[in-house]
Design an enzyme around this catalytic site. Structure first.
Site, PDB file in Angstrom:
ATOM      1  N   GLY A 101     -33.039-123.101 -72.664  1.00  0.00           N
ATOM      2  CA  GLY A 101     -32.119-124.084 -72.107  1.00  0.00           C
ATOM      3  C   GLY A 101     -32.223-124.159 -70.600  1.00  0.00           C
ATOM      4  O   GLY A 101     -32.091-125.220 -70.020  1.00  0.00           O
TER       5      GLY A 101
ATOM      6  N   VAL B  22     -39.541-118.967 -71.202  1.00  0.00           N
ATOM      7  CA  VAL B  22     -39.399-117.640 -71.798  1.00  0.00           C
ATOM      8  C   VAL B  22     -40.794-117.026 -71.950  1.00  0.00           C
ATOM      9  O   VAL B  22     -41.715-117.703 -72.406  1.00  0.00           O
ATOM     10  CB  VAL B  22     -38.705-117.729 -73.173  1.00  0.00           C
ATOM     11  CG1 VAL B  22     -38.496-116.350 -73.756  1.00  0.00           C
ATOM     12  CG2 VAL B  22     -37.383-118.462 -73.068  1.00  0.00           C
TER      13      VAL B  22
ATOM     14  N   LYS C 210     -36.427-114.178 -70.221  1.00  0.00           N
ATOM     15  CA  LYS C 210     -35.948-115.529 -69.973  1.00  0.00           C
ATOM     16  C   LYS C 210     -35.812-115.678 -68.468  1.00  0.00           C
ATOM     17  O   LYS C 210     -35.029-114.973 -67.832  1.00  0.00           O
ATOM     18  CB  LYS C 210     -34.570-115.662 -70.631  1.00  0.00           C
ATOM     19  CG  LYS C 210     -34.267-116.988 -71.199  1.00  0.00           C
ATOM     20  CD  LYS C 210     -33.017-116.817 -72.034  1.00  0.00           C
ATOM     21  CE  LYS C 210     -32.423-118.120 -72.432  1.00  0.00           C
ATOM     22  NZ  LYS C 210     -31.199-117.942 -73.182  1.00  0.00           N
TER      23      LYS C 210
ATOM     24  N   ASP D 290     -23.070-123.655 -79.278  1.00  0.00           N
ATOM     25  CA  ASP D 290     -24.375-124.327 -79.334  1.00  0.00           C
ATOM     26  C   ASP D 290     -25.244-123.726 -80.433  1.00  0.00           C
ATOM     27  O   ASP D 290     -26.422-123.444 -80.239  1.00  0.00           O
ATOM     28  CB  ASP D 290     -25.061-124.249 -77.976  1.00  0.00           C
ATOM     29  CG  ASP D 290     -26.201-125.279 -77.874  1.00  0.00           C
ATOM     30  OD1 ASP D 290     -26.197-126.244 -78.653  1.00  0.00           O
ATOM     31  OD2 ASP D 290     -27.085-125.095 -77.014  1.00  0.00           O
TER      32      ASP D 290
END
Ligand SMILES: *[C@@H]1O[C@H](CO)[C@@H](O)[C@H](O)[C@H]1NC(C)=O
Ligand SMILES: *[C@@H]1O[C@H](CO)[C@@H](O)[C@H](O)[C@H]1NC(C)=O
Ligand SMILES: *[C@@H]1O[C@H](CO)[C@@H](O)[C@H](O)[C@H]1NC(C)=O
Ligand SMILES: *[C@@H]1O[C@H](CO)[C@@H](O)[C@H](O)[C@H]1NC(C)=O
Ligand SMILES: *[C@@H]1O[C@H](CO)[C@@H](O)[C@H](O)[C@H]1NC(C)=O
Length: 816
Positions: free
Chosen positions: A510, A514, A528, A625
């Site tokens: 998001g 990564v 990340k 989410d």
């Protein structure tokens, strides 16, 4: 008026009641009728294995009495009649009515006046005739001591009514001329032959047709060695539960399906009184018939919908199009949607000119009524024959079960074609040589246009990148926080990820890329990295650290630490070698790796992870989410919920909150959250429901398309559920592995979770319970957000939405 209706109702009630009393008190347990006995109304005979029962019955809303065969084990109130003897001659008064066997071998029904109402026919006579109800549902008249099917005097499988049972041959015997076909009931309460029939038409090359009178309604196509050419591949026809055979030789043509385990499955194909063909399977757990195949399944099944050389394709708008290199015969009518006139070759065929064959891949083969065939010819031989015959217009192979075998030749127009893509077949259509040439020319032109557009696109992207870079320069990120997490030095991470090498990049999260890495001690990690251009990322980063650091559950991805140095901000996770769930379930090839037990395990794992977040963790956390791409899979395909960038914690008894920052992903957001910003554990439950339906169906909720309606996946699932056809939702890939009652249970749980009103949705603890137990589930109500596919694409006045039409998480920010 009212009282007479009541009286009628009472009589009806008595009739129904009396007939069931009869059934109950009947003590007959034999499976045969011999010459020295008979059965009267109220008595039955039961097949030796206890599967079928024969006796008198009345259809619903009718007091007429018929002799019929039905399933013995199925509850009386859903009596399923599979065969009717006197379908055209009902009995109205059954006192002193008898069904008996007489010499030389006739089974006959006599009414109260000793008149023959119905009888079987025989061409032979035997010493000791009996009528036996076999466990297949076949009623046979034979000699008591002769069990050879060849010697049966008569059998009901040769005279079916509306039902095709396992082991029944549907087709035609060329020697006797006898045809076995299905004919629908006139209506649900009148078993007399209606207008609709289904048969195997041997004209040309045999194909299965559904007809109304003499009009063809639909055509499932010729047999291609594996299945009917136009058949969908629903869950269970591929399954090991069934075997299918199509036999076609000089003596006979027939289609037969068999079960691999007769004690575990009841299955039947029926032509309903309104002409639908439906395959049903009895599911003991739900005590219902579930439909898992229906014809017509969609508009494209309508015979000749797109006229000559027109092809039906659900994926296009309008659904009818001309085959490639064909043009509408009457363009104006075609434009108006009148497709019956069809299409013609752009360049007409001329026998005196050179021709080529063009391969059209992935189609349901056209009508074979005027076809010729040769079962032994090769495809090349087939081409030569078609090539030398002026009137031959197309050819294809006859049997694709083991490479290409045999030859099917078309003469004249090609009709009733449908695009099927990977499950379709190749057909080779004769085309003028010039047509092919001009096509090659225009391809070259197209390539040039493509190249120009591509350069333009690249230039635009470059410009945008430059703008972004410039904007970023003008902004300064400042941010400091204290974390209780293990801090990794930047150098360690740089080394572990090979200096963030592109080869190590495994995805784009998001808020940044990564990377995969390996620590010196050999532990694999996922890193990340917060992209420096991301403003929004900072909050999410902080958020994720705060929440996930405190969470520990086997179905949540584990945070190992973080790394903050200068402008670099990173999160270090355990590495998940199998990537995310969406890369499996929505992928045509990788979805095969997730069989039903794995998918069910994934559904349960996500449920437990979410339950932990909602109830069992120290914080009550709403993920906000949950979606397929935020569920990672470990080596054993166990699911781990990830990405807590949007998560919020609620305290104490608080179940939810309201926000103006609506974040989430289209297709997964509940209505109250997307529209009013109300989030709660129940909005997560909604997302979970969507996810369950996606896992079962292998299809995305967002972007889901269906020809018959304008519904998304939720709406589609709801529609099937209401029609008792939930099984059709299941991914075809699950055919061999699925546990039907688990699949149905999961779908129902999914639908309960996506109900419109948050209060109707179950909590995660009930969800976990419902998935694990065989208990009866509540009925699902209408789902939220099931009609409008694009509620956000319109934009909502008064809110500043930054929504994207793609798969990424979207954010609707309020100005700070
Ligand atoms: C049925 O037939 C029997 C014997 O023929 C007769 O006694 C009876 O009245 C009939 N019942 C009806 C409802 O017609
Ligand atoms: C019915 O008719 C048959 C001859 O058609 C006769 O043999 C039989 O005895 C009759 N049965 C009764 C009950 O009248
Ligand atoms: C009975 O069979 C004979 C000869 O086998 C045939 O002529 C006759 O039409 C048949 N009757 C019925 C009702 O099928
Ligand atoms: C057939 O199904 C029954 C009931 O489900 C089961 O007990 C039996 O083991 C199955 N037999 C085979 C050969 O699979
Ligand atoms: C089918 O093709 C084979 C080989 O091409 C040929 O020998 C045979 O005669 C053909 N059969 C028919 C019925 O035309």
């Amino acid at each position: 008026m009212a009282s007479s209706m009541e009286a009628n109702f009472f009589i009806l009630f008595l009739l129904v009641f009396c007939s069931s009393i009869h059934n109950i008190i009947s003590t007959t347990t034999t499976d045969l009728i011999s010459t020295n006995q008979f059965i009267i109304d109220g008595e039955t005979i039961v097949s030796s294995g206890g599967t079928f029962e024969l006796g008198f019955f009345s259809p619903s809303d009718s007091s007429n009495r018929y002799i019929g065969i039905w399933y013995k084990q199925i509850l009386p109130h859903i009596q399923t009649v599979v065969w009717v003897a006197n379908r055209e001659k009902p009995l109205t008064n059954t006192s002193s009515v008898q069904l008996k066997v007489t010499k030389p071998g006739i089974l006959a029904l006599f009414n109260d006046k000793n008149e023959t109402i119905w009888f079987t026919n025989t061409s032979r006579s035997v010493q000791n005739p009996v009528a036996v109800l076999l466990d297949s549902g076949n009623l046979v008249v034979k000699d008591a001591n002769d069990n050879n099917p060849e010697d049966f005097l008569w059998q009901s499988f040769n005279f079916p009514t509306d039902t095709h049972l396992p082991d029944m041959k549907l087709g035609k015997n060329f020697k006797t001329g006898h045809e076995v076909y299905l004919s629908a009931w006139k209506s649900d309460n009148d078993p007399a032959p209606g207008e609709f029939t289904r048969n195997i038409d041997p004209t040309g090359y045999p194909q299965v047709l559904t007809k109304r009178g003499t009009d063809v309604l639909n055509r499932i196509g010729p047999w291609n060695g594996l299945r009917w050419s136009g058949a969908p591949i629903p869950l269970l026809t591929q399954s090991r539960l069934y075997t299918f055979q199509f036999i076609f030789n000089e003596e006979e043509v027939y289609y037969i399906f068999s079960l691999t385990n007769y004690s575990s499955v009841l299955s039947r194909i029926v032509i309903t009184s309104n002409g639908d063909i439906e395959r049903f399977m009895w599911v003991e757990q739900t005590k219902r018939w579930h439909s898992h195949y229906k014809l017509p399944a969609d508009n494209c099944d309508t015979y000749r919908l797109c006229g000559e050389h027109g092809s039906c394709d659900l994926g296009t708008q309008p659904i009818c199009g001309c085959l490639d290199k064909f043009v509408p015969k009457y363009p104006q009518q075609w434009e108006k949607g009148d497709w019956t006139t069809g299409c013609v070759r752009r360049t007409p065929l001329d026998c005196n000119r050179e021709h080529v064959f063009i391969k059209y891949p992935g189609f349901k083969l056209p009508d074979t009524k005027h076809c010729q065939y040769n079962k032994t010819m090769t495809l090349e031989g087939c081409r030569q024959v078609c090539s030398t015959d002026c009137s031959c217009t197309a050819y294809s192979s006859l049997d694709i079960s083991n490479g290409d075998k045999g030859c099917l030749l078309w003469f004249g127009e090609l009709v009733d074609i449908r695009k099927l893509s990977e499950r379709g077949q190749d057909i080779f259509i004769k085309m003028d040589y010039l047509e092919e040439e001009s096509e090659a020319g225009s391809k070259r032109k197209k390539a040039t246009i493509l190249a120009v557009s591509f350069s333009l696109l690249m230039a635009t992207i470059l410009l945008i990148l430059i703008l972004l870079w410039y904007k970023r320069k003008k902004k300064k990120l400042k941010h400091r926080e204290d974390f209780e997490l293990p801090l990794f030095p930047l150098a360690t991470i740089t080394r572990a990820t090979n200096n963030f090498s592109l080869n190590n990049k495994i995805g784009e999260g998001g808020f940044g890329p990564v990377y995969k890495g390996v620590l010196e001690e050999g532990q694999e990690i996922a890193v990340k990295r917060l992209s420096r251009t991301s403003m929004q990322g900072i909050d999410e980063y902080k958020n994720e650290v705060i929440y996930i650091a405190k969470l520990q559950h086997r179905n949540l991805v584990r945070l190992l630490g973080c790394c903050i140095q200068g402008e670099e901000k990173m999160l270090i996770y355990e590495y998940m070698p199998n990537n995310s769930l969406d890369s499996y379930i929505f992928d045509q090839t990788k979805n095969k790796l997730l069989d039903w037990p794995k998918r069910f395990n994934i559904i349960n794992g996500i449920a437990r992870g979410l339950l932990y977040l909602h109830q069992d963790s120290r914080l009550r956390i709403i993920h906000r989410d949950l979606k397929a791409s935020n569920v990672l899979l470990d080596t054993e395909m166990n699911p781990k919920i990830s990405d807590f960038g949007m998560a919020r914690s609620v305290t104490g008894n608080e179940m939810g909150a309201k926000t103006r920052n609506v974040v989430g992903t289209h297709g997964y957001m509940s209505p109250e959250y997307a529209v009013d910003g109300m989030f709660s554990v129940k909005s997560d439950v909604f997302s979970f429901g969507v996810l369950v339906l996606e896992i079962v169906s292998g299809k995305k909720n967002r972007g889901f398309m269906h020809q018959d309606h304008n519904l998304n996946l939720l709406g589609h699932a709801w529609k099937l559920y209401k029609d008792d056809r939930s099984l059709e939702l299941a991914d075809e890939q699950l055919a061999d592995s699925c546990n039907i009652s688990q699949v149905l249970r999961s779908i129902q749980v999914g639908l309960l979770c996506v109900q419109q009103h948050p209060d109707d949705r179950p909590s995660m603890s009930s969800v976990v319970h419902m998935l694990a137990n065989e208990s009866l589930l509540p009925k699902a109500k209408e789902p939220g957000f099931f009609t409008e596919r694009n509620i956000f694409d319109e934009g909502k006045s008064g809110s500043q939405t930054r929504s994207s039409k793609n798969e990424f998480t979207i954010t609707m920010l309020d100005p700070r």
